[in-house]
Each structure stands twice: as structure tokens, then as C-alpha cells.
Scaffold this motif. Structure first.
Motif, PDB file in Angstrom:
ATOM      1  N   TYR A 132       0.842  -1.199   0.000  1.00 51.79           N
ATOM      2  CA  TYR A 132       0.000   0.000   0.000  1.00 51.79           C
ATOM      3  C   TYR A 132       0.877   1.249   0.000  1.00 51.79           C
ATOM      4  O   TYR A 132       0.929   2.017   0.961  1.00 51.79           O
ATOM      5  CB  TYR A 132      -0.938  -0.002   1.216  1.00 51.79           C
ATOM      6  CG  TYR A 132      -2.140  -0.901   1.047  1.00 51.79           C
ATOM      7  CD1 TYR A 132      -3.418  -0.387   0.923  1.00 51.79           C
ATOM      8  CD2 TYR A 132      -1.999  -2.286   1.009  1.00 51.79           C
ATOM      9  CE1 TYR A 132      -4.525  -1.207   0.758  1.00 51.79           C
ATOM     10  CE2 TYR A 132      -3.092  -3.124   0.844  1.00 51.79           C
ATOM     11  CZ  TYR A 132      -4.350  -2.573   0.712  1.00 51.79           C
ATOM     12  OH  TYR A 132      -5.448  -3.382   0.549  1.00 51.79           O
ATOM     13  N   VAL A 133       1.604   1.424  -1.079  1.00 52.12           N
ATOM     14  CA  VAL A 133       2.425   2.615  -1.315  1.00 52.12           C
ATOM     15  C   VAL A 133       2.100   3.096  -2.730  1.00 52.12           C
ATOM     16  O   VAL A 133       2.298   2.363  -3.694  1.00 52.12           O
ATOM     17  CB  VAL A 133       3.936   2.324  -1.190  1.00 52.12           C
ATOM     18  CG1 VAL A 133       4.739   3.562  -1.548  1.00 52.12           C
ATOM     19  CG2 VAL A 133       4.272   1.842   0.204  1.00 52.12           C
ATOM     20  N   MET A 134       1.618   4.320  -2.843  1.00 55.70           N
ATOM     21  CA  MET A 134       1.236   4.832  -4.160  1.00 55.70           C
ATOM     22  C   MET A 134       2.474   5.396  -4.846  1.00 55.70           C
ATOM     23  O   MET A 134       2.664   6.612  -4.969  1.00 55.70           O
ATOM     24  CB  MET A 134       0.149   5.894  -4.022  1.00 55.70           C
ATOM     25  CG  MET A 134      -0.554   6.202  -5.346  1.00 55.70           C
ATOM     26  SD  MET A 134      -1.350   4.745  -6.029  1.00 55.70           S
ATOM     27  CE  MET A 134      -1.909   5.395  -7.591  1.00 55.70           C
ATOM     28  N   TYR A 195      -4.354  11.262   7.454  1.00 59.25           N
ATOM     29  CA  TYR A 195      -4.069  10.515   6.232  1.00 59.25           C
ATOM     30  C   TYR A 195      -3.364  11.421   5.207  1.00 59.25           C
ATOM     31  O   TYR A 195      -3.744  12.572   5.045  1.00 59.25           O
ATOM     32  CB  TYR A 195      -5.386  10.011   5.624  1.00 59.25           C
ATOM     33  CG  TYR A 195      -5.218   8.999   4.528  1.00 59.25           C
ATOM     34  CD1 TYR A 195      -5.246   7.641   4.794  1.00 59.25           C
ATOM     35  CD2 TYR A 195      -5.014   9.401   3.209  1.00 59.25           C
ATOM     36  CE1 TYR A 195      -5.086   6.703   3.781  1.00 59.25           C
ATOM     37  CE2 TYR A 195      -4.843   8.474   2.198  1.00 59.25           C
ATOM     38  CZ  TYR A 195      -4.881   7.119   2.485  1.00 59.25           C
ATOM     39  OH  TYR A 195      -4.715   6.200   1.494  1.00 59.25           O
ATOM     40  N   PRO A 196      -2.331  10.949   4.519  1.00 60.32           N
ATOM     41  CA  PRO A 196      -1.734   9.609   4.535  1.00 60.32           C
ATOM     42  C   PRO A 196      -0.416   9.518   5.293  1.00 60.32           C
ATOM     43  O   PRO A 196       0.172   8.445   5.390  1.00 60.32           O
ATOM     44  CB  PRO A 196      -1.493   9.361   3.051  1.00 60.32           C
ATOM     45  CG  PRO A 196      -1.074  10.704   2.535  1.00 60.32           C
ATOM     46  CD  PRO A 196      -1.868  11.726   3.334  1.00 60.32           C
ATOM     47  N   SER A 213      -1.931   5.229   6.215  1.00 54.56           N
ATOM     48  CA  SER A 213      -2.508   4.853   4.918  1.00 54.56           C
ATOM     49  C   SER A 213      -2.328   3.373   4.620  1.00 54.56           C
ATOM     50  O   SER A 213      -2.855   2.882   3.609  1.00 54.56           O
ATOM     51  CB  SER A 213      -1.868   5.677   3.797  1.00 54.56           C
ATOM     52  OG  SER A 213      -0.462   5.503   3.793  1.00 54.56           O
ATOM     53  N   GLN A 214      -1.574   2.659   5.449  1.00 54.99           N
ATOM     54  CA  GLN A 214      -1.326   1.234   5.238  1.00 54.99           C
ATOM     55  C   GLN A 214      -2.167   0.417   6.212  1.00 54.99           C
ATOM     56  O   GLN A 214      -2.231   0.749   7.403  1.00 54.99           O
ATOM     57  CB  GLN A 214       0.167   0.933   5.404  1.00 54.99           C
ATOM     58  CG  GLN A 214       1.017   1.627   4.350  1.00 54.99           C
ATOM     59  CD  GLN A 214       2.504   1.586   4.646  1.00 54.99           C
ATOM     60  OE1 GLN A 214       2.919   1.687   5.798  1.00 54.99           O
ATOM     61  NE2 GLN A 214       3.309   1.449   3.600  1.00 54.99           N
ATOM     62  N   TYR A 227      -9.197   0.803   1.844  1.00 59.97           N
ATOM     63  CA  TYR A 227      -7.912   1.496   1.952  1.00 59.97           C
ATOM     64  C   TYR A 227      -7.168   1.518   0.619  1.00 59.97           C
ATOM     65  O   TYR A 227      -6.379   2.438   0.362  1.00 59.97           O
ATOM     66  CB  TYR A 227      -7.049   0.830   3.039  1.00 59.97           C
ATOM     67  CG  TYR A 227      -7.164   1.517   4.381  1.00 59.97           C
ATOM     68  CD1 TYR A 227      -8.404   1.664   4.983  1.00 59.97           C
ATOM     69  CD2 TYR A 227      -6.058   2.034   5.026  1.00 59.97           C
ATOM     70  CE1 TYR A 227      -8.525   2.297   6.212  1.00 59.97           C
ATOM     71  CE2 TYR A 227      -6.161   2.673   6.241  1.00 59.97           C
ATOM     72  CZ  TYR A 227      -7.404   2.805   6.840  1.00 59.97           C
ATOM     73  OH  TYR A 227      -7.522   3.445   8.044  1.00 59.97           O
ATOM     74  N   LEU A 231      -5.844   4.747  -1.142  1.00 59.49           N
ATOM     75  CA  LEU A 231      -4.439   4.817  -1.548  1.00 59.49           C
ATOM     76  C   LEU A 231      -4.310   5.364  -2.956  1.00 59.49           C
ATOM     77  O   LEU A 231      -3.481   6.239  -3.232  1.00 59.49           O
ATOM     78  CB  LEU A 231      -3.812   3.424  -1.467  1.00 59.49           C
ATOM     79  CG  LEU A 231      -2.365   3.319  -1.951  1.00 59.49           C
ATOM     80  CD1 LEU A 231      -1.419   3.885  -0.906  1.00 59.49           C
ATOM     81  CD2 LEU A 231      -2.003   1.878  -2.273  1.00 59.49           C
ATOM     82  N   GLY A 235      -3.067   8.533  -1.591  1.00 61.00           N
ATOM     83  CA  GLY A 235      -2.007   7.951  -0.779  1.00 61.00           C
ATOM     84  C   GLY A 235      -0.629   8.504  -1.090  1.00 61.00           C
ATOM     85  O   GLY A 235      -0.421   9.207  -2.081  1.00 61.00           O
ATOM     86  N   GLN A 236       0.335   8.158  -0.219  1.00 63.70           N
ATOM     87  CA  GLN A 236       1.729   8.515  -0.481  1.00 63.70           C
ATOM     88  C   GLN A 236       2.242   7.714  -1.679  1.00 63.70           C
ATOM     89  O   GLN A 236       1.937   6.525  -1.796  1.00 63.70           O
ATOM     90  CB  GLN A 236       2.596   8.177   0.717  1.00 63.70           C
ATOM     91  CG  GLN A 236       2.466   9.115   1.902  1.00 63.70           C
ATOM     92  CD  GLN A 236       3.465   8.718   2.968  1.00 63.70           C
ATOM     93  OE1 GLN A 236       3.458   7.597   3.463  1.00 63.70           O
ATOM     94  NE2 GLN A 236       4.336   9.633   3.329  1.00 63.70           N
ATOM     95  N   PRO A 239      -0.338   9.995  -5.714  1.00 63.24           N
ATOM     96  CA  PRO A 239      -1.750   9.635  -5.921  1.00 63.24           C
ATOM     97  C   PRO A 239      -2.270  10.170  -7.249  1.00 63.24           C
ATOM     98  O   PRO A 239      -1.744  11.153  -7.787  1.00 63.24           O
ATOM     99  CB  PRO A 239      -2.457  10.312  -4.740  1.00 63.24           C
ATOM    100  CG  PRO A 239      -1.580  11.472  -4.390  1.00 63.24           C
ATOM    101  CD  PRO A 239      -0.173  11.012  -4.656  1.00 63.24           C
TER     102      PRO A 239
END
Length: 577
Positions: A132-134, A195-196, A213-214, A227, A231, A235-236, A239
Motif C-alpha cells: 500500500y504505497v502509491m 491521512y496519509p 494509509s497502510q 484502503y 491509496l 495515498g503517499q 496519488p
């Protein structure tokens, strides 16, 4: 195989920027540097600003990928392929790339599961939550899916030839994305405070490794899906709000190129218009930053520049609040548009692609296995960083402990790049066997043997009937990709001289604005163009003026650089913080 040299060069340059900024943030002692920055020579401050600026150019992958994908879809439509089949292929490849991005971020990256095997402690759960990392790769894949739906729909009933309409639509969509970004971020933040970029409380995440955000392990599947949507949109660190606008801008650039191609006389006025508009976008970004500093009493590094450990994360600017991300976003966007449009003007529209191919080979070498380099860059640099760290009295596995001053950091990065380049020289002899590109090509060749692969050996050997071992199906012929590509020139060299008799005219048009964005480099290139043309066509009034102006700007910038190397900000009574 026909390709655009501008796209291949920028792909390599972009991945080099990503590698550089990642190693830079891993090694540099930012706190120590920032505390002494006012006492360092001003030139060091400017160099740092350029590092941060170009370090954010990982987002350029979103733009140039969109440009390349529009080229691909347009060619397929011109060959008579149905818009639905074009959409299907593009969307399917986008979903495949999205799956790969999840595996890369959760499993194969340094901060994924694989990294814990080296730096410890081993954590299998990272396969799930750290995906979960954008990242730019994730953003690129989502934008590919969205573009793969929008553009083919626009191309129904010969819509791919309605250039002006399509350009206006993507301009409108880009503006809508920018306007919607802050409200969407605020809405998600109202549901998940912080968030995030905030951390979980210690009772929810005792390790302190996860951003809010994870997802936490053990949540219901619906929560994971929720989530994941959050994301993608907020998200980070890349996005789709606002970076989907980068993809739409990439679409516009591709359409502008196609529009110029279709004209009987291939004029470049639209490219210059795009660069001028980009310049205004950058100026607007600076003016917004000044407005915030005056009206909200904030410092420039709260608004203008992400000068902390999250150089490439605009969601970290003022924690994503108050539109403070917008100035930096616009300035980076402007620089990338200018770079792409001007390179097309200087290369494809001057018949200079083959000449530039010889000089751009080191950059393009990084761009061939770009996905693998993005994924394993820190592992590749492990040996040089570890050996230098040992020689300096530190541990071999220094991780991202921010140990070194600016000079030492730059030295380690230079050695690391040389080492990575040597790896690439050896790796290309094996067809990049074992790379992610090899894996993707192998799987695609087995599951869809008739589908063309952009870099696979199959496209080179498609006239041969003999069967080959499965493990060779995804190999790439690096020599062909580096040295034997048919580079697309939108104007042949002789035509270039007829329509644009003097490169000096081009120099006079671009040297002043581009010298501000690319100091020293731009006047040197402009001087070289004008001097070379003088040797070919003889001296003339325009050529002489171009040589004089480029020489004058270059000398002034050299003198200015020497002056900035002598004085510090404190000498001038200035303070950054």
C-alpha cells in the motif's frame, strides 16, 4: 522496430533521477546539513535545490508513459484495429502492471519483505501492508487503465483524427483533476485523521513502521479494499489526484506530435506553444507560493520545496493541507513539459535522432530494464555503499541511517552509479536474464505468443520457425535496442535544412527561458548548435547573434557560479529557516 529517441532518453534519465534521490535520502544527514545550510556557499544551496527538483522527476514516468501509450494506441487505430480491441489490450496490460507494482512494493523493494531478509527483522506481513504505497509505478499503472478506457472511447468514428477536440478534452480533464484534488484529500482526511502521512498510535502498531494509509493485519477484506481505493486517490506519494493530470498532459503532448506529423509542412509552433504555456504554469506556481508566504506567514520550505526526507512526496508538504502542495507540483510539471516538448523540437523535428542516439546511450541503457532498476536499485548499490561505509568506520549494512555529509554522500552515489552501470553492461550480455522485464516477457510469450512484445527477442526473431527454450523467450537484445533501432525523425535532415535553415533561430527562441531552468547546460548546448551550424552554412547575421548571446549567457553564468561559491547566505544577511 521504430521508436522515439526522446521517450527512450527520458525514460533512462527519469530512472536515474529516481535512483539518485533514493540513495541521496538514504545516506545524507539532512538535519546536520539543514542546520548549517546558511553558512555553506550559496552554490551548495542551489545544487541541493536542483537535486530536490530533479529528484521529483520520478513522476515523469507517468507523463512519458502516457505519451508512449497514446503513440501505441494511435498507431494501432491507424492500422485499422477496432477501438474496443485497443481498449482491451491497454486495460489488461494496465492491470498486469498494477499487479506487478503491488508485488514490487510489498515484496521486492528494500522496504518490502525482501529487504527485511537483509536488514531485518524478517517480516512476512510486509508482503501485504507495504504494498500500500502509491509509488510512481503504481500511479503509472492506474493511469494506464484510465487512459486505456478514455482514449479509445474518444477515438470511435475516427475520433483519433480530431486532434483539437481531444486536446481540449484532456486540458479540461487535467484542470478538473487539479481542482478536485484538495477536496478529495480533505474528505479522506476527515474519515482517517492524518491521512496519509501520520503514524498509527503505538497500541495499534507497536513497531512504528506503518503509515496510517497502510492497513493493519487482521482487518476484514472490505477494509483492505477501502484502503486500496483511498491509496489510489490520495495515498503517499504519487496519488492519481493530482498526478492523473500528468498522464493527461502526456496525452496532449502525443496528440500535438501526431497533429504536427499529419501536416504536409511539419511546423513546430504547437510545441513552442506547449513550452510557453508550461512556462506560465511554472510562474503561476511561484506566484502562488509567494502569495501563501505573504498571506499565511509560512516559510518557503513549508510551501515551496519539500526539503526533508520526503523530497518526492507532495502529500507531505504541510501534511497535504491548505493547497501547499500546488506550487511545487506546478513547477515540477512545467519543467517536465518543457523538457519533453523541447527535446522533440531539438531531436525528432531536426532530423537529429540518430546523432543523439550515439550520445544518449548511457542514459538509454538505464531505461531498458527500468522496472528492474527501480525495484533493485538499493540492492545493486549495497556493495559499494557497504565497502565505503566500512572504510569510514561504519557498519556494512548502513541502511538509511543518514550518516554522511553532503560531499561524502555525493561521492558514494557517484561510485554506486558506476557500479550499477557495470552491472548493466554485464547483464545486457545475458539478455537481462532474471530481470522483471525478462519475467514479464517470458510469461507473456507463453500465455499470448502472438502478441508483440516491445523489447522481447521474439519480435526480432519472429521470422524464424525454430522453437527456443522457454527461459529465452523473455530475453532482450540489448545491442539491438541500443544501436540498431530505427529512430523516428519527423523531419529528415535535408528537409530540416529546407524548412528550418538555421538552428540559430531556434537558439534565439529558447536560450533565455531555458537558461534559467537549465543553467550552464542550456547555453553550452545552444553555443554548440550555433557553432556547428556556422561550420556547415557559413557565418551570417542570425548565426553570429546566436553565438554571441549564448557565449555571453554562459560567461555570465560561470562568473555568477564562481561568486555563489564564495559567499554564503549568512554573509548576505539571509536565512533559509
Amino acid at each position: 522496430m521504430r521508436r522515439y529517441i526522446t521517450i527512450d532518453f527520458l525514460r533512462g534519465f527519469g530512472i536515474m533521477c529516481v535512483c539518485f534521490i533514493h540513495l541521496f535520502t538514504d545516506l545524507l544527514d539532512e538535519e546536520s546539513l539543514e542546520s548549517q545550510l546558511n553558512d555553506y556557499p550559496i552554490i551548495l544551496v542551489i545544487i541541493l535545490l536542483f537535486i530536490v527538483y530533479f529528484g521529483c522527476w520520478g513522476s515523469m514516468f507517468v507523463m512519458i508513459s502516457a505519451t508512449g501509450n497514446i503513440f501505441s494506441m494511435q498507431r494501432n487505430l491507424e492500422k485499422g484495429n477496432d477501438w474496443k480491441s485497443v481498449m482491451k489490450r491497454q486495460v489488461l496490460f494496465g492491470f498486469l502492471l498494477l499487479m506487478i507494482a503491488l508485488i514490487v512494493e510489498g515484496t521486492l523493494q528494500k522496504y518490502g519483505f525482501l529487504g527485511t531478509l537483509i536488514w531485518g527483522p524478517v517480516d512476512f506481513t510486509r508482503i501485504i501492508w507495504h504494498s500500500y504505497v502509491m509509488s510512481p509505478l503504481m500511479c503509472l499503472s492506474v493511469c494506464m487503465i484510465i487512459n486505456g478506457i478514455i482514449y479509445p472511447v474518444l477515438c470511435r468514428n475516427n475520433g483519433h483524427l480530431k486532434f483539437n477536440r481531444n486536446i481540449l478534452i484532456f486540458i479540461g480533464l487535467s484542470i478538473i483533476i487539479l481542482i478536485a484534488t484538495q477536496p478529495i484529500w480533505n474528505s479522506i482526511r476527515s474519515l482517517i485523521p492524518g491521512y496519509p502521512t501520520a503514524d498509527y498510535s503505538s497500541n495499534l502498531d507497536p513497531t512504528g513502521n506503518k503509515y496510517i494509509s497502510q492497513p493493519l493485519m487482521g482487518w476484514p477484506i472490505t477494509k483492505y479494499f477501502e484502503y486500496f481505493i483511498f491509496l489510489i486517490v490520495a495515498g503517499q506519494n504519487t496519488p492519481i489526484f493530482p498526478y492523473l493530470s500528468y498522464a493527461f498532459v502526456g496525452n496532449i503532448i502525443a496528440i500535438v506530435i501526431f497533429k504536427a506529423e499529419k501536416k504536409e509542412q511539419k511546423k513546430t509552433s504547437d510545441l513552442f506553444k506547449s513550452a510557453i504555456i508550461a512556462g506560465f504554469i511554472g510562474v503561476i506556481g511561484i506566484l502562488i507560493a509567494i502569495f501563501f508566504m505573504v498571506t499565511q506567514d509560512v516559510g518557503p520550505f513549508d510551501v515551496l520545496i519539500p526539503l526533508d526526507n520526503d523530497y518526492d512526496d507532495i502529500t507531505a508538504l504541510s501534511n497535504g493541507l491548505y493547497l501547499h502542495w500546488l506550487p511545487w507540483f506546478l513547477m515540477v510539471l512545467a519543467g517536465q513539459i518543457i523538457a519533453i516538448t523541447m527535446l522533440f523540437r531539438l531531436l525528432e523535428f531536426r532530423g537529429a535522432s540518430n546523432t543523439f542516439a550515439k550520445y544518449s546511450r548511457p542514459f538509454r541503457r538505464f531505461g531498458i530494464p527500468a522496472l528492474s532498476i527501480y525495484t533493485f536499485q538499493r540492492f545493486f548499490a549495497l556493495i559499494p555503499i557497504g565497502l565505503i561505509s566500512l572504510s569510514l568506520g561504519n557498519e556494512f549494512l548502513v541502511g538509511d541511517s543518514d550518516l554522511y555529509d553532503f560531499g561524502t554522500t555525493m561521492f558514494i552515489i557517484a561510485v554506486s552509479f558506476v557500479f550499477i552501470y557495470l552491472i548493466l553492461l554485464v547483464w545486457e550480455k545475458t539478455g537481462y536474464f532474471g530481470s522483471l522485464e525478462w519475467a514479464i516477457g517470458t510469461i507473456a510469450s507463453i500465455l499470448a505468443p502472438k502478441m508483440p512484445k516491445a523489447k522481447s527477442l521474439l519480435i526480432l526473431d519472429n521470422d524464424k520457425e525454430e522453437k527456443r527454450p522457454w527461459y529465452t523467450l523473455g530475453m532482450m537484445d540489448a545491442d539491438f535496442l541500443l544501436n540498431q533501432i530505427e529512430w523516428i525523425d519527423l523531419l529528415e535532415e535535408k528537409t530540416t535544412k529546407e524548412i528550418f535553415p538555421h538552428d540559430s533561430r531556434l537558439v534565439l527562441k529558447v536560450i533565455l527561458p531555458l537558461s534559467l531552468l537549465y543553467p550552464l547546460l542550456c547555453p553550452m548546448i545552444c553555443y554548440s548548435l550555433a557553432k556547428k551550424e556556422k561550420g556547415k552554412l557559413g557565418k551570417n547575421r542570425i548565426n553570429l547573434r546566436a553565438i554571441q548571446i549564448s557565449s555571453f549567457i554562459l560567461i555570465c553564468q560561470i562568473i555568477f557560479t564562481i561568486g555563489l561559491s564564495i559567499f554564503s547566505l549568512s554573509d548576505l544577511g539571509l536565512n533559509l529557516f
